[in-house]
Design a protein around this motif. Structure first.
Motif, PDB file in Angstrom:
ATOM      1  N   ALA A  57     -48.898 -40.887 -46.324  1.00 27.54           N
ATOM      2  CA  ALA A  57     -48.633 -42.329 -46.309  1.00 27.54           C
ATOM      3  C   ALA A  57     -47.216 -42.588 -45.808  1.00 27.54           C
ATOM      4  O   ALA A  57     -46.266 -41.921 -46.214  1.00 27.54           O
ATOM      5  N   GLY A  58     -47.084 -43.550 -44.904  1.00 28.44           N
ATOM      6  CA  GLY A  58     -45.760 -43.961 -44.450  1.00 28.44           C
ATOM      7  C   GLY A  58     -45.117 -43.031 -43.450  1.00 28.44           C
ATOM      8  O   GLY A  58     -43.915 -43.097 -43.235  1.00 28.44           O
ATOM      9  N   GLY A  59     -45.878 -42.156 -42.815  1.00 29.49           N
ATOM     10  CA  GLY A  59     -45.292 -41.253 -41.827  1.00 29.49           C
ATOM     11  C   GLY A  59     -46.223 -40.098 -41.535  1.00 29.49           C
ATOM     12  O   GLY A  59     -47.392 -40.101 -41.912  1.00 29.49           O
ATOM     13  N   GLY A  60     -45.693 -39.097 -40.847  1.00 24.22           N
ATOM     14  CA  GLY A  60     -46.495 -37.935 -40.496  1.00 24.22           C
ATOM     15  C   GLY A  60     -45.991 -36.700 -41.202  1.00 24.22           C
ATOM     16  O   GLY A  60     -44.790 -36.560 -41.443  1.00 24.22           O
ATOM     17  N   ALA A  61     -46.902 -35.795 -41.545  1.00 27.09           N
ATOM     18  CA  ALA A  61     -46.499 -34.599 -42.279  1.00 27.09           C
ATOM     19  C   ALA A  61     -47.492 -33.475 -42.021  1.00 27.09           C
ATOM     20  O   ALA A  61     -48.618 -33.704 -41.590  1.00 27.09           O
ATOM     21  N   PHE A  62     -47.030 -32.261 -42.290  1.00 22.43           N
ATOM     22  CA  PHE A  62     -47.931 -31.120 -42.320  1.00 22.43           C
ATOM     23  C   PHE A  62     -47.498 -30.184 -43.440  1.00 22.43           C
ATOM     24  O   PHE A  62     -46.350 -30.209 -43.901  1.00 22.43           O
ATOM     25  N   MET A  63     -48.451 -29.406 -43.896  1.00 17.76           N
ATOM     26  CA  MET A  63     -48.241 -28.504 -45.031  1.00 17.76           C
ATOM     27  C   MET A  63     -48.044 -27.082 -44.520  1.00 17.76           C
ATOM     28  O   MET A  63     -48.677 -26.660 -43.546  1.00 17.76           O
ATOM     29  N   VAL A  64     -47.165 -26.345 -45.183  1.00 11.73           N
ATOM     30  CA  VAL A  64     -46.957 -24.934 -44.866  1.00 11.73           C
ATOM     31  C   VAL A  64     -47.231 -24.117 -46.120  1.00 11.73           C
ATOM     32  O   VAL A  64     -46.624 -24.348 -47.172  1.00 11.73           O
TER      33      VAL A  64
ATOM     34  N   LEU B 130     -44.184 -31.008 -48.479  1.00  8.55           N
ATOM     35  CA  LEU B 130     -44.630 -31.096 -47.087  1.00  8.55           C
ATOM     36  C   LEU B 130     -43.442 -31.038 -46.138  1.00  8.55           C
ATOM     37  O   LEU B 130     -42.296 -31.258 -46.534  1.00  8.55           O
ATOM     38  N   VAL B 131     -43.732 -30.761 -44.881  1.00 14.46           N
ATOM     39  CA  VAL B 131     -42.756 -30.954 -43.813  1.00 14.46           C
ATOM     40  C   VAL B 131     -42.949 -32.386 -43.341  1.00 14.46           C
ATOM     41  O   VAL B 131     -43.947 -32.714 -42.692  1.00 14.46           O
ATOM     42  N   ALA B 132     -42.024 -33.259 -43.710  1.00 14.98           N
ATOM     43  CA  ALA B 132     -42.284 -34.700 -43.618  1.00 14.98           C
ATOM     44  C   ALA B 132     -41.140 -35.453 -42.948  1.00 14.98           C
ATOM     45  O   ALA B 132     -40.628 -36.429 -43.485  1.00 14.98           O
ATOM     46  N   GLY B 133     -40.770 -35.051 -41.746  1.00 14.59           N
ATOM     47  CA  GLY B 133     -39.665 -35.727 -41.066  1.00 14.59           C
ATOM     48  C   GLY B 133     -40.093 -36.710 -40.000  1.00 14.59           C
ATOM     49  O   GLY B 133     -39.268 -37.481 -39.500  1.00 14.59           O
ATOM     50  N   HIS B 134     -41.371 -36.711 -39.629  1.00 12.34           N
ATOM     51  CA  HIS B 134     -41.840 -37.634 -38.592  1.00 12.34           C
ATOM     52  C   HIS B 134     -42.119 -39.019 -39.185  1.00 12.34           C
ATOM     53  O   HIS B 134     -42.510 -39.146 -40.345  1.00 12.34           O
ATOM     54  N   LYS B 135     -41.954 -40.050 -38.352  1.00 13.04           N
ATOM     55  CA  LYS B 135     -42.170 -41.424 -38.799  1.00 13.04           C
ATOM     56  C   LYS B 135     -43.595 -41.916 -38.554  1.00 13.04           C
ATOM     57  O   LYS B 135     -43.951 -43.019 -38.976  1.00 13.04           O
ATOM     58  N   ALA B 136     -44.387 -41.118 -37.848  1.00 16.55           N
ATOM     59  CA  ALA B 136     -45.802 -41.459 -37.602  1.00 16.55           C
ATOM     60  C   ALA B 136     -46.600 -40.168 -37.636  1.00 16.55           C
ATOM     61  O   ALA B 136     -46.044 -39.077 -37.805  1.00 16.55           O
ATOM     62  N   ALA B 137     -47.899 -40.282 -37.462  1.00 21.67           N
ATOM     63  CA  ALA B 137     -48.806 -39.146 -37.656  1.00 21.67           C
ATOM     64  C   ALA B 137     -48.445 -37.953 -36.770  1.00 21.67           C
ATOM     65  O   ALA B 137     -48.081 -38.113 -35.601  1.00 21.67           O
TER      66      ALA B 137
END
Length: 502
Positions: free
Chosen positions: A55-62, A77-84
């Motif tokens: 929610a509120g941005g883009g992320a991926f799991m490691v 999460l790796v959650a530095g992007h502002k979109a998907a």
């Protein structure tokens, strides 16, 4: 001629796939629901990366490979992007670095360390690559040059980056959106498929279009990749929406072979093993994985078998050869993302009776080191990827050879701080530097005192013993699984015989 092809000799004709038991899978993963045509998963010998809903941005799991079972409800999460996030790829020359592409018009490179998630989400990237005007849908690492990354965006541009300097080395304009891309073996050219249904072979340094051809007539996305020998393999759709694969000349894109596969509508993603020329075709939404062997002689692409399962696949990841279990003759491993949040490892194995290392199955493979720097590549140098033996006892020799070529191996960890070095020196101040040499004939009690003076050695030995015990347990479970498979095959054979007799 058909029978001659059917009964040709191949050491891979009996390859079979088997999914991992539930306790060795990864569950409760909120896999992204994006409609973008990507595999959504990337794997290397250390980690598994999976694009997730956020929610509120883009992320991926490691995840580390030993983190089996249910993932916690709100994992870091790796959650530095502002979109998907649309695509992720691990760096082939350093298992700590991963690139991500996003709808926020940027690509980022992240460094993943064991302590990266100790304080929650990882939000600080290693490098930010900002130059596209629209979403970035594709990231592809150069096969032999360190920290050289290709990004493709919806602005119809392909950019080739020097990641360390956050600098665009080459910008290439295309008539339409690039959907798939692959470098050749030395990284001097790349092939890409575009939304306008045209596939192009491009000189990576000059941006010149070497060849242009419409490989498949269908409007749905095509996937292309360079094979090790320079030929191009593609998947796509016919005008009647039948799925196809094709083999083409890598310089001119003239056809070598093209076959129709089926009538399903999911995009076919090819995964390629350049060491033994095996291809695995994975269709999004399918519940099967088809695998083929590619040869230089007609009919060129030989069907081997199908791995059939009951659940459709949402995405798929591919383990490099360095991360396989060679003791069980495992030649590939795919990580299947289920629709319901399960990540299932699927192991493909060549059945062999001998427990010895099988040299014919494991030629030298791509090592975790590089042949060129970004500057050398830009100046016009080409080099094949650095290869290393797969044999387990040859790893130490490969490490020594890599250490000699210092500039070819990136620094793995920062040096210790001065305070830390001083503390280590103080801890050992009471042990003379020549203690072991001067007392080679000392008593057992003196030797014990020496070990006690350096508890790190004892800890390392205990850790090694624990690793060996875990390896033995894994081998035992693999043997049991093989026995179960053999029993099942025997039962099926008996049923077939009974059916034929009847």
């Amino acid at each position: 001629a058909a029978f001659a092809g059917r009964f040709r000799q191949s050491k891979f004709k009996h390859v079979f796939g088997k999914g991992a038991k539930r306790e060795f899978c990864y569950d409760n993963i909120r896999v992204t629901k994006s409609s973008w045509d990507s595999t959504f998963c990337a794997v290397n010998p250390k980690y598994i990366a999976i694009i997730t809903d956020a929610a509120g941005g883009g992320a991926f799991m490691v995840l580390a490979h030993d983190q089996y079972g249910r993932v916690e409800r709100d994992p870091p999460l790796v959650a530095g992007h502002k979109a998907a996030v649309l695509d992720v790829q691990w760096c082939p020359h350093d298992d700590e670095f991963i690139a991500s592409a996003s709808e926020d018009c940027t690509a980022k490179v992240w460094r993943i360390l064991p302590e990266s998630f100790s304080d929650g989400n990882l939000t600080e990237s290693y490098r930010d690559l900002v130059a596209h005007n629209r979403r970035v849908g594709l990231v592809v690492w150069h096969p032999s040059a360190y920290m050289v990354l290709l990004t493709a965006g919806a602005d119809n541009k392909v950019l080739i980056w020097n990641v360390e300097e956050e600098e665009v080395m080459k910008e290439i304009e295309f008539p339409d959106n690039v959907l798939s891309c692959s470098f050749n073996w030395v990284g001097s050219m790349f092939v890409c498929s575009c939304k306008d249904k045209v596939t192009r072979v491009v000189n990576a340094r000059t941006g010149e279009f070497v060849a242009e051809e419409k490989l498949h007539e269908g409007t749905k996305p095509q996937q292309v990749l360079f094979l090790r020998d320079g030929r191009v393999f593609s998947t796509g759709f016919s005008r009647m929406s039948e799925r196809q694969w094709g083999l083409w000349n890598g310089s001119t894109l003239e056809p070598i072979d093209k076959q129709e596969l089926d009538n399903s509508n999911g995009v076919l993603f090819p995964f390629y093993d350049p060491d033994v020329n095996l291809l695995y075709l994975v269709g999004k939404g399918d519940s099967v994985i088809r695998y083929f062997e590619v040869t230089e002689d007609a009919p060129y692409v030989h069907f081997l078998n199908v791995f059939q399962s009951s659940e459709p696949q949402r995405g798929m990841g591919w383990m490099p050869k360095r991360g396989l279990d060679v003791s069980s003759c495992e030649i590939s491993r795919l990580y299947k993302l289920h629709q319901k949040g399960l990540c299932e490892p699927i192991s493909f194995t060549v059945p062999r009776k001998s427990e010895l290392f099988q040299d014919d199955l494991y030629p030298d493979t791509c090592a975790e080191s590089y042949a060129l720097t970004a500057e050398e590549w830009l100046q016009g140098k080409d080099a094949e990827p650095v290869l290393s033996p797969v044999r387990p006892d040859a790893a130490s020799a490969a490490d020594i050879a890599a250490a000699k070529a210092k500039k070819r191996v990136p620094e793995k960890r920062p040096k210790k701080s001065a305070a830390s070095a001083a503390a280590d020196k103080g801890d050992r101040a009471d042990v003379p530097a020549n203690h072991l040499l001067a007392n080679s004939n000392s008593s057992d009690s003196t030797a014990a005192a020496t070990v006690a003076a350096d508890p790190a050695d004892t800890s390392a030995l205990e850790s090694r013993v624990a690793d060996l015990e875990a390896t033995v347990q894994n081998l035992t479970s693999l043997v049991e699984s093989m026995r179960d498979s053999m029993a099942q095959l025997t039962s099926e054979c008996e049923q077939l015989r009974a059916t034929r007799v009847g």
